[in-house]
Design a protein around this motif. Structure first.
Motif, PDB file in Angstrom:
ATOM      1  N   PHE A 186       0.844  -1.209   0.000  1.00  0.00           N
ATOM      2  CA  PHE A 186       0.000   0.000   0.000  1.00  0.00           C
ATOM      3  C   PHE A 186       0.875   1.254   0.000  1.00  0.00           C
ATOM      4  N   ASP A 187       1.981   1.202   0.773  1.00  0.00           N
ATOM      5  CA  ASP A 187       2.888   2.359   0.807  1.00  0.00           C
ATOM      6  C   ASP A 187       3.547   2.556  -0.567  1.00  0.00           C
ATOM      7  N   ASN A 188       3.953   1.445  -1.187  1.00  0.00           N
ATOM      8  CA  ASN A 188       4.568   1.551  -2.516  1.00  0.00           C
ATOM      9  C   ASN A 188       3.591   2.136  -3.512  1.00  0.00           C
ATOM     10  N   CYS A 189       2.342   1.671  -3.392  1.00  0.00           N
ATOM     11  CA  CYS A 189       1.325   2.146  -4.320  1.00  0.00           C
ATOM     12  C   CYS A 189       1.086   3.647  -4.105  1.00  0.00           C
ATOM     13  N   TYR A 190       1.057   4.039  -2.842  1.00  0.00           N
ATOM     14  CA  TYR A 190       0.907   5.462  -2.509  1.00  0.00           C
ATOM     15  C   TYR A 190       2.041   6.273  -3.164  1.00  0.00           C
ATOM     16  N   ASP A 191       3.282   5.790  -2.988  1.00  0.00           N
ATOM     17  CA  ASP A 191       4.434   6.495  -3.573  1.00  0.00           C
ATOM     18  C   ASP A 191       4.277   6.598  -5.089  1.00  0.00           C
ATOM     19  N   LYS A 192       3.783   5.519  -5.679  1.00  0.00           N
ATOM     20  CA  LYS A 192       3.628   5.509  -7.140  1.00  0.00           C
ATOM     21  C   LYS A 192       2.598   6.560  -7.570  1.00  0.00           C
ATOM     22  N   LYS A 193       1.488   6.632  -6.819  1.00  0.00           N
ATOM     23  CA  LYS A 193       0.438   7.606  -7.172  1.00  0.00           C
ATOM     24  C   LYS A 193       0.989   9.033  -7.063  1.00  0.00           C
ATOM     25  N   ILE A 194       1.793   9.258  -6.020  1.00  0.00           N
ATOM     26  CA  ILE A 194       2.387  10.589  -5.847  1.00  0.00           C
ATOM     27  C   ILE A 194       3.347  10.876  -7.008  1.00  0.00           C
ATOM     28  N   SER A 195       4.133   9.870  -7.384  1.00  0.00           N
ATOM     29  CA  SER A 195       5.111  10.120  -8.462  1.00  0.00           C
ATOM     30  C   SER A 195       4.395  10.320  -9.804  1.00  0.00           C
ATOM     31  N   ILE A 196       3.247   9.681  -9.980  1.00  0.00           N
ATOM     32  CA  ILE A 196       2.501   9.908 -11.241  1.00  0.00           C
ATOM     33  C   ILE A 196       2.000  11.359 -11.288  1.00  0.00           C
ATOM     34  N   ILE A 197       1.522  11.851 -10.149  1.00  0.00           N
ATOM     35  CA  ILE A 197       1.034  13.239 -10.148  1.00  0.00           C
ATOM     36  C   ILE A 197       2.191  14.194 -10.452  1.00  0.00           C
ATOM     37  N   GLU A 198       3.354  13.856  -9.897  1.00  0.00           N
ATOM     38  CA  GLU A 198       4.551  14.655 -10.192  1.00  0.00           C
ATOM     39  C   GLU A 198       4.830  14.624 -11.707  1.00  0.00           C
ATOM     40  N   PHE A 199       4.684  13.446 -12.300  1.00  0.00           N
ATOM     41  CA  PHE A 199       4.966  13.249 -13.728  1.00  0.00           C
ATOM     42  C   PHE A 199       3.976  14.023 -14.617  1.00  0.00           C
ATOM     43  N   ILE A 200       2.719  14.124 -14.165  1.00  0.00           N
ATOM     44  CA  ILE A 200       1.705  14.723 -15.064  1.00  0.00           C
ATOM     45  C   ILE A 200       1.463  16.205 -14.788  1.00  0.00           C
ATOM     46  N   LYS A 201       2.074  16.737 -13.716  1.00  0.00           N
ATOM     47  CA  LYS A 201       1.772  18.138 -13.389  1.00  0.00           C
ATOM     48  C   LYS A 201       2.221  19.062 -14.525  1.00  0.00           C
ATOM     49  N   ASP A 202       1.470  20.154 -14.697  1.00  0.00           N
ATOM     50  CA  ASP A 202       1.734  21.119 -15.766  1.00  0.00           C
ATOM     51  C   ASP A 202       1.627  20.490 -17.155  1.00  0.00           C
ATOM     52  N   ARG A 203       0.875  19.409 -17.289  1.00  0.00           N
ATOM     53  CA  ARG A 203       0.684  18.814 -18.616  1.00  0.00           C
ATOM     54  C   ARG A 203      -0.812  18.797 -18.926  1.00  0.00           C
ATOM     55  N   PRO A 204      -1.269  19.780 -19.715  1.00  0.00           N
ATOM     56  CA  PRO A 204      -2.710  19.873 -19.979  1.00  0.00           C
ATOM     57  C   PRO A 204      -3.266  18.626 -20.663  1.00  0.00           C
ATOM     58  N   ASP A 250      -2.573  20.464  -4.752  1.00  0.00           N
ATOM     59  CA  ASP A 250      -1.431  21.386  -4.848  1.00  0.00           C
ATOM     60  C   ASP A 250      -1.015  21.612  -6.293  1.00  0.00           C
ATOM     61  N   ASN A 251      -1.260  20.615  -7.147  1.00  0.00           N
ATOM     62  CA  ASN A 251      -0.826  20.725  -8.545  1.00  0.00           C
ATOM     63  C   ASN A 251      -1.981  20.988  -9.508  1.00  0.00           C
ATOM     64  N   ASP A 252      -3.146  21.305  -8.925  1.00  0.00           N
ATOM     65  CA  ASP A 252      -4.329  21.624  -9.716  1.00  0.00           C
ATOM     66  C   ASP A 252      -4.692  20.507 -10.715  1.00  0.00           C
ATOM     67  N   ILE A 253      -4.644  19.298 -10.193  1.00  0.00           N
ATOM     68  CA  ILE A 253      -5.014  18.138 -11.018  1.00  0.00           C
ATOM     69  C   ILE A 253      -6.268  17.522 -10.411  1.00  0.00           C
ATOM     70  N   LYS A 254      -7.214  17.171 -11.267  1.00  0.00           N
ATOM     71  CA  LYS A 254      -8.434  16.544 -10.764  1.00  0.00           C
ATOM     72  C   LYS A 254      -8.141  15.060 -10.498  1.00  0.00           C
ATOM     73  N   ILE A 255      -8.752  14.528  -9.456  1.00  0.00           N
ATOM     74  CA  ILE A 255      -8.442  13.137  -9.119  1.00  0.00           C
ATOM     75  C   ILE A 255      -9.704  12.272  -9.058  1.00  0.00           C
ATOM     76  N   LEU A 256      -9.662  11.176  -9.804  1.00  0.00           N
ATOM     77  CA  LEU A 256     -10.818  10.270  -9.873  1.00  0.00           C
ATOM     78  C   LEU A 256     -10.617   9.120  -8.886  1.00  0.00           C
ATOM     79  N   ILE A 257     -11.612   8.905  -8.030  1.00  0.00           N
ATOM     80  CA  ILE A 257     -11.560   7.745  -7.122  1.00  0.00           C
ATOM     81  C   ILE A 257     -12.455   6.667  -7.716  1.00  0.00           C
ATOM     82  N   ASP A 258     -11.887   5.541  -8.077  1.00  0.00           N
ATOM     83  CA  ASP A 258     -12.672   4.464  -8.693  1.00  0.00           C
ATOM     84  C   ASP A 258     -13.682   3.886  -7.718  1.00  0.00           C
TER      85      ASP A 258
END
Ligand SMILES: Cc1cc2nc3c(=O)[nH]c(=O)nc-3n(C[C@H](O)[C@H](O)[C@H](O)COP(=O)(O)OP(=O)(O)OC[C@H]3O[C@@H](n4cnc5c(N)ncnc54)[C@H](O)[C@@H]3O)c2cc1C
Length: 391
Positions: A103-121, A172-180
């Protein structure tokens, strides 16, 4: 059906002749229930015993339905789609996680994906499956309001913290987040967490989107209760409306427990419930942003008509249409061409991890009469069109 979504030139403009042929081959298999069962059995067997089938899976079903193994692999297809005004939502494969480390790894991955997609319309949303951030068992206990042990309480607080961390990062990065949305036996806990997040992050704009499965006959009440609750005054709701992916499983569970099934009895009932959900959203559009997660052309046309009647711009940021990568390109690309906000869910991750997702796609398409036939017909039409035009 011949309508605005029959333009196959637009629908498959990103597909090479080879990719079209492969899609035809895949949907031919998917149409056949026995073949799907057989291939599923064989694939599971091969993966269990580490037989070298990964390259075959990758070249066929994986490449059709997934963006790649890593985020970077997905970049070329993200760019190609965005050139056609279709956005992407990167969905890292996370099925059947069990331990706190996972779960912690998955959390880290989700955070890193948001980092990857920030500022990308071209990637305006992030997404996560709730039970990748905590144990299924805990979600079950919270759903039936079972008293938690001291240890469970600590673990549940960690789930809440993981939810908060992902939503905060998105905010913080102005990204919308979908909860499945998932199965009914865990969904109440998910709904409660989603509401907590909306209350925290959706004050100025919709950041957090909860998913509402309209194949459940109780969801209209869920929606209206949320809007009527004074504690929710001032927050902007984000809802992803879907029909629901776990119908057969839910029915089996209800049968085994000898309780009423949570799912509408017929497809028509689900459809009319879905339509009522759409009407509800549009009657409260001052407080709701919508993602319509559907391949159903009638549902999409209904939204287009409502938008027209309400004089909404086609590109109104409150309304998004989402389809899965590898499915219903005719809907996505034709909508995008007309200027509507569209995205594809682009799953990625190791081939082995994506197998449950791929099997679900095959089973879902097999169980939905008509959808696979429609995909096949469109592919055949496009192949014929290309042959006639020598392209
Ligand atoms: C962008 C996106 C996000 C999604 N996110 C989620 C999610 O978070 N959680 C989730 O559960 N699903 C999710 N799904 C899947 C979705 O719930 C549907 O399973 C899938 O999209 C098929 O429904 P449809 O509206 O596209 O098409 P349709 O072909 O019109 O509808 C098929 C659906 O109708 C319902 N149905 C079929 N037969 C019957 C019957 N006999 N009785 C009652 N109902 C019936 C089932 O829900 C079935 O999946 C998502 C889909 C998309 C496109």
């Amino acid at each position: 059906m011949n309508n605005i979504f029959s333009n196959t030139k637009e629908a498959f403009s990103l597909k090479s002749n080879f990719e079209l042929l492969r899609a035809q081959f895949l949907f031919n298999i998917i149409e056949n229930r026995t073949l799907v069962k057989l291939s599923t059995l064989l694939t599971n067997f091969a993966l269990k015993f580490y037989l070298p089938v990964t390259p075959i899976i990758k070249m066929t079903v994986f490449n059709h339905f997934c963006g790649g193994v890593s985020e970077l692999d997905c970049n070329p297809v993200i760019k190609k789609m965005y050139d056609k005004r279709v956005c992407s939502v990167l969905d890292f494969s996370t099925e059947a996680f069990n331990s706190e480390i996972e779960f912690d790894n998955c959390y880290d991955k989700k955070i890193s994906i948001i980092e990857f997609i920030k500022d990308r319309p071209e990637i305006p949303f992030a997404v996560f499956k709730p039970t990748c951030l905590g144990s299924l068992d805990l979600f079950k206990k919270k759903t039936i309001h079972e008293d938690l042990s001291y240890k469970d309480n600590i673990l549940w607080n960690r789930v809440i913290e993981r939810f908060k961390g992902v939503c905060q990062k998105a905010y913080d990065n102005d990204i919308k987040i979908l909860i499945d949305a998932e199965e009914v036996f865990v969904q109440k806990a998910i709904d409660d967490l989603a509401l907590l997040m909306m209350r925290k992050f959706n004050r100025e704009k919709p950041i957090v989107f909860n998913t509402v499965q309209m194949y459940r006959w109780d969801r209209l009440k869920y929606l209206s209760d949320l809007l009527n609750d004074k504690a929710n005054n001032g927050l902007i709701f984000g809802f992803k409306l879907v029909r629901g992916a776990y119908m057969e499983k839910e029915r089996l569970i209800a049968k085994s427990l000898n309780v009423k099934s949570p799912i509408c009895i017929t497809k028509n009932e689900t459809d009319s419930n879905f339509n009522s959900g759409l009407d509800f959203v549009f009657n409260n559009l001052d407080r709701i942003s919508l993602v319509c997660g559907s391949h159903n052309e009638n549902s999409v046309i209904k939204i287009m008509e409502i938008m027209k009647n309400k004089n909404l711009k086609v590109s109104d940021d409150k309304i998004w249409f989402g389809q899965l990568f590898g499915m219903s390109d005719n809907v996505t690309f034709n909508l995008a061409k007309m200027g509507y906000n569209t995205f594809k869910i682009l799953p990625f991750g190791p081939v082995r991890n994506l197998m449950p997702y791929l099997i679900r796609r095959a089973e879902e398409n097999t169980s939905v009469k008509g959808q696979t036939g429609r995909e096949l017909q469109l592919i055949l039409n496009e192949r014929r069109r290309r042959k006639e035009n020598n392209s």
